[in-house]
Design a protein around this motif. Structure first.
Motif, PDB file in Angstrom:
ATOM      1  N   TYR A 122       0.840  -1.197   0.000  1.00  0.00           N
ATOM      2  CA  TYR A 122       0.000   0.000   0.000  1.00  0.00           C
ATOM      3  C   TYR A 122       0.879   1.252   0.000  1.00  0.00           C
ATOM      4  CZ  TYR A 122      -3.257   3.578   1.468  1.00  0.00           C
ATOM      5  OH  TYR A 122      -3.993   4.724   1.541  1.00  0.00           O
ATOM      6  N   ALA A 123       1.902   1.271   0.869  1.00  0.00           N
ATOM      7  CA  ALA A 123       2.798   2.427   0.938  1.00  0.00           C
ATOM      8  C   ALA A 123       3.532   2.615  -0.385  1.00  0.00           C
ATOM      9  CB  ALA A 123       3.800   2.245   2.079  1.00  0.00           C
ATOM     10  N   MET A 124       3.968   1.506  -0.969  1.00  0.00           N
ATOM     11  CA  MET A 124       4.705   1.584  -2.225  1.00  0.00           C
ATOM     12  C   MET A 124       3.825   2.122  -3.351  1.00  0.00           C
ATOM     13  SD  MET A 124       6.916  -1.482  -3.962  1.00  0.00           S
ATOM     14  CE  MET A 124       5.530  -2.585  -3.953  1.00  0.00           C
ATOM     15  N   ARG A 125       2.583   1.720  -3.371  1.00  0.00           N
ATOM     16  CA  ARG A 125       1.691   2.150  -4.445  1.00  0.00           C
ATOM     17  C   ARG A 125       1.194   3.587  -4.270  1.00  0.00           C
ATOM     18  NH1 ARG A 125      -0.060  -1.841  -7.824  1.00  0.00           N
ATOM     19  NH2 ARG A 125       0.385  -3.956  -7.188  1.00  0.00           N
ATOM     20  N   THR A 126       1.077   4.056  -3.043  1.00  0.00           N
ATOM     21  CA  THR A 126       0.524   5.392  -2.813  1.00  0.00           C
ATOM     22  C   THR A 126       1.584   6.479  -2.679  1.00  0.00           C
ATOM     23  OG1 THR A 126       0.423   5.000  -0.434  1.00  0.00           O
ATOM     24  CG2 THR A 126      -1.562   4.506  -1.710  1.00  0.00           C
ATOM     25  N   MET A 127       2.845   6.105  -2.452  1.00  0.00           N
ATOM     26  CA  MET A 127       3.880   7.115  -2.245  1.00  0.00           C
ATOM     27  C   MET A 127       4.035   8.018  -3.466  1.00  0.00           C
ATOM     28  SD  MET A 127       7.409   7.246  -0.350  1.00  0.00           S
ATOM     29  CE  MET A 127       6.784   6.093   0.737  1.00  0.00           C
ATOM     30  N   ARG A 128       4.068   7.455  -4.646  1.00  0.00           N
ATOM     31  CA  ARG A 128       4.256   8.258  -5.857  1.00  0.00           C
ATOM     32  C   ARG A 128       3.102   9.240  -6.022  1.00  0.00           C
ATOM     33  NH1 ARG A 128       4.433   4.255  -9.366  1.00  0.00           N
ATOM     34  NH2 ARG A 128       6.544   3.808  -8.758  1.00  0.00           N
ATOM     35  N   TRP A 129       1.877   8.784  -5.824  1.00  0.00           N
ATOM     36  CA  TRP A 129       0.723   9.671  -5.993  1.00  0.00           C
ATOM     37  C   TRP A 129       0.659  10.695  -4.872  1.00  0.00           C
ATOM     38  CZ3 TRP A 129      -0.711  10.002 -10.591  1.00  0.00           C
ATOM     39  CH2 TRP A 129      -0.631   8.889 -11.423  1.00  0.00           C
ATOM     40  N   GLY A 130       1.092  10.320  -3.678  1.00  0.00           N
ATOM     41  CA  GLY A 130       1.161  11.288  -2.589  1.00  0.00           C
ATOM     42  C   GLY A 130       2.128  12.411  -2.914  1.00  0.00           C
ATOM     43  N   GLY A 131       3.253  12.067  -3.540  1.00  0.00           N
ATOM     44  CA  GLY A 131       4.213  13.077  -3.953  1.00  0.00           C
ATOM     45  C   GLY A 131       3.653  14.017  -5.006  1.00  0.00           C
ATOM     46  N   VAL A 132       2.896  13.465  -5.951  1.00  0.00           N
ATOM     47  CA  VAL A 132       2.287  14.305  -6.997  1.00  0.00           C
ATOM     48  C   VAL A 132       1.249  15.241  -6.381  1.00  0.00           C
ATOM     49  CG1 VAL A 132       0.805  14.251  -9.041  1.00  0.00           C
ATOM     50  CG2 VAL A 132       2.729  12.668  -8.871  1.00  0.00           C
ATOM     51  N   ILE A 133       0.440  14.726  -5.472  1.00  0.00           N
ATOM     52  CA  ILE A 133      -0.574  15.563  -4.809  1.00  0.00           C
ATOM     53  C   ILE A 133       0.104  16.650  -3.978  1.00  0.00           C
ATOM     54  CG2 ILE A 133      -2.369  15.533  -3.024  1.00  0.00           C
ATOM     55  CD1 ILE A 133      -3.137  12.726  -4.158  1.00  0.00           C
ATOM     56  N   LEU A 134       1.175  16.300  -3.281  1.00  0.00           N
ATOM     57  CA  LEU A 134       1.909  17.281  -2.497  1.00  0.00           C
ATOM     58  C   LEU A 134       2.518  18.360  -3.393  1.00  0.00           C
ATOM     59  CD1 LEU A 134       2.776  18.042   0.347  1.00  0.00           C
ATOM     60  CD2 LEU A 134       4.775  16.595   0.043  1.00  0.00           C
ATOM     61  N   LEU A 135       3.036  17.965  -4.547  1.00  0.00           N
ATOM     62  CA  LEU A 135       3.582  18.935  -5.497  1.00  0.00           C
ATOM     63  C   LEU A 135       2.496  19.890  -5.988  1.00  0.00           C
ATOM     64  CD1 LEU A 135       5.925  19.985  -7.231  1.00  0.00           C
ATOM     65  CD2 LEU A 135       5.273  18.292  -8.949  1.00  0.00           C
ATOM     66  N   LEU A 136       1.309  19.366  -6.289  1.00  0.00           N
ATOM     67  CA  LEU A 136       0.206  20.231  -6.718  1.00  0.00           C
ATOM     68  C   LEU A 136      -0.202  21.198  -5.609  1.00  0.00           C
ATOM     69  CD1 LEU A 136      -1.987  17.664  -8.679  1.00  0.00           C
ATOM     70  CD2 LEU A 136      -0.551  19.491  -9.619  1.00  0.00           C
ATOM     71  N   PHE A 137      -0.186  20.725  -4.352  1.00  0.00           N
ATOM     72  CA  PHE A 137      -0.492  21.599  -3.222  1.00  0.00           C
ATOM     73  C   PHE A 137       0.535  22.733  -3.115  1.00  0.00           C
ATOM     74  CE2 PHE A 137       0.591  22.736   1.149  1.00  0.00           C
ATOM     75  CZ  PHE A 137      -0.574  23.391   1.498  1.00  0.00           C
ATOM     76  N   VAL A 138       1.814  22.400  -3.275  1.00  0.00           N
ATOM     77  CA  VAL A 138       2.873  23.409  -3.179  1.00  0.00           C
ATOM     78  C   VAL A 138       2.695  24.462  -4.276  1.00  0.00           C
ATOM     79  CG1 VAL A 138       5.359  23.771  -3.432  1.00  0.00           C
ATOM     80  CG2 VAL A 138       4.511  21.945  -1.969  1.00  0.00           C
ATOM     81  N   LEU A 143       1.084  29.976  -5.699  1.00  0.00           N
ATOM     82  CA  LEU A 143       0.234  30.859  -6.498  1.00  0.00           C
ATOM     83  C   LEU A 143      -0.730  31.668  -5.629  1.00  0.00           C
ATOM     84  CD1 LEU A 143      -0.571  28.565  -9.551  1.00  0.00           C
ATOM     85  CD2 LEU A 143       0.974  30.524  -9.481  1.00  0.00           C
ATOM     86  N   GLN A 144      -1.127  31.094  -4.498  1.00  0.00           N
ATOM     87  CA  GLN A 144      -2.080  31.789  -3.630  1.00  0.00           C
ATOM     88  C   GLN A 144      -1.393  32.801  -2.712  1.00  0.00           C
ATOM     89  OE1 GLN A 144      -4.292  29.241  -1.000  1.00  0.00           O
ATOM     90  NE2 GLN A 144      -5.717  30.861  -0.432  1.00  0.00           N
ATOM     91  N   PHE A 145      -0.310  32.416  -2.058  1.00  0.00           N
ATOM     92  CA  PHE A 145       0.255  33.277  -1.020  1.00  0.00           C
ATOM     93  C   PHE A 145       1.549  33.985  -1.407  1.00  0.00           C
ATOM     94  CE2 PHE A 145      -2.213  30.266   1.694  1.00  0.00           C
ATOM     95  CZ  PHE A 145      -3.119  31.198   2.152  1.00  0.00           C
ATOM     96  N   THR A 151      -6.529  34.175  -6.001  1.00  0.00           N
ATOM     97  CA  THR A 151      -6.966  34.883  -4.794  1.00  0.00           C
ATOM     98  C   THR A 151      -8.388  34.493  -4.411  1.00  0.00           C
ATOM     99  OG1 THR A 151      -7.665  36.747  -6.148  1.00  0.00           O
ATOM    100  CG2 THR A 151      -5.451  36.848  -5.212  1.00  0.00           C
ATOM    101  N   PRO A 152      -8.603  33.232  -4.035  1.00  0.00           N
ATOM    102  CA  PRO A 152      -9.954  32.857  -3.630  1.00  0.00           C
ATOM    103  C   PRO A 152     -10.296  33.435  -2.261  1.00  0.00           C
ATOM    104  CG  PRO A 152      -8.456  31.032  -3.278  1.00  0.00           C
ATOM    105  CD  PRO A 152      -7.673  32.114  -3.956  1.00  0.00           C
ATOM    106  N   GLY A 153     -11.496  33.912  -2.119  1.00  0.00           N
ATOM    107  CA  GLY A 153     -11.975  34.376  -0.825  1.00  0.00           C
ATOM    108  C   GLY A 153     -11.803  35.845  -0.538  1.00  0.00           C
ATOM    109  N   GLY A 154     -11.148  36.607  -1.382  1.00  0.00           N
ATOM    110  CA  GLY A 154     -10.995  38.020  -1.082  1.00  0.00           C
ATOM    111  C   GLY A 154      -9.984  38.707  -1.959  1.00  0.00           C
TER     112      GLY A 154
END
Length: 176
Positions: A122-138, A143-145, A151-154
């Motif tokens: 499970y860890a092996m299969r989800t680590m790569r996608w977790g990294g991609v999701i984390l990169l998208l969050f960064v 872009l936001q801060f 500029t969502p919300g104001g």
């Protein structure tokens, strides 16, 4: 005279070995962890109020100002983070390709039963996608801060870190 020496295997440079690639990932990952801890600590100033948080944001831009220009330390950190990201992702991709080539088309015939096996799979299969999701969050976070492109919300403004964060967390889907 005939050369009777046994042909040697192709020599690899030390920087392309699996151990070196994994060490690069470990060191860059450690840098990310230290950065996130300091970043989280800095964000706790938000709970002290607008003046304290805006002062903290100003302090980061003025850090070591006689030695480096205004915002210079932040740019050094950004370049370091980008370099670590390139090293981390490049090493991960290189190791993934190497692993696929080594396995070939064969799948492992023996499946080990037990909780440890399923947890590691499970860890092996989800680590790569977790990294991609984390990169998208960064990317979203920058872009936001940082660039204030999203500029969502104001109405975000440079130099108003407290209000920008307040605006950013007014929408449920942003802080989710």
């Amino acid at each position: 005279m005939v050369n009777t020496s046994v042909p040697s295997k192709k020599k690899r440079a030390a920087f392309s070995t699996t151990v070196f690639m994994k060490r690069l990932m470990a060191w860059s990952g450690l840098f990310f962890i230290v950065f996130v801890l300091f970043h989280a600590y800095g964000n706790t100033h938000y709970f002290e109020g607008e003046i304290a948080y805006d002062h903290y944001a100003y302090f980061l831009r003025e850090l070591l100002v006689p030695i480096v220009p205004h915002g210079g330390v932040l740019w050094i950190l950004r370049v370091l983070l980008l370099a670590c990201l390139a090293v981390h992702a490049g090493s991960a991709f290189h190791l993934w390709i190497r692993n696929r080539k080594a396995r070939g088309t064969d799948r492992y015939a023996v499946k080990k039963p037990g909780a440890e096996y399923f947890a590691s799979r499970y860890a092996m299969r989800t680590m790569r996608w977790g990294g991609v999701i984390l990169l998208l969050f960064v990317v979203w976070h920058i872009l936001q801060f940082t660039t204030l492109t999203l500029t969502p919300g104001g109405h975000y403004e440079h130099g108003r870190a407290y209000m920008n964060m307040w605006y950013g967390f007014q929408l449920w889907w942003v802080y989710l």
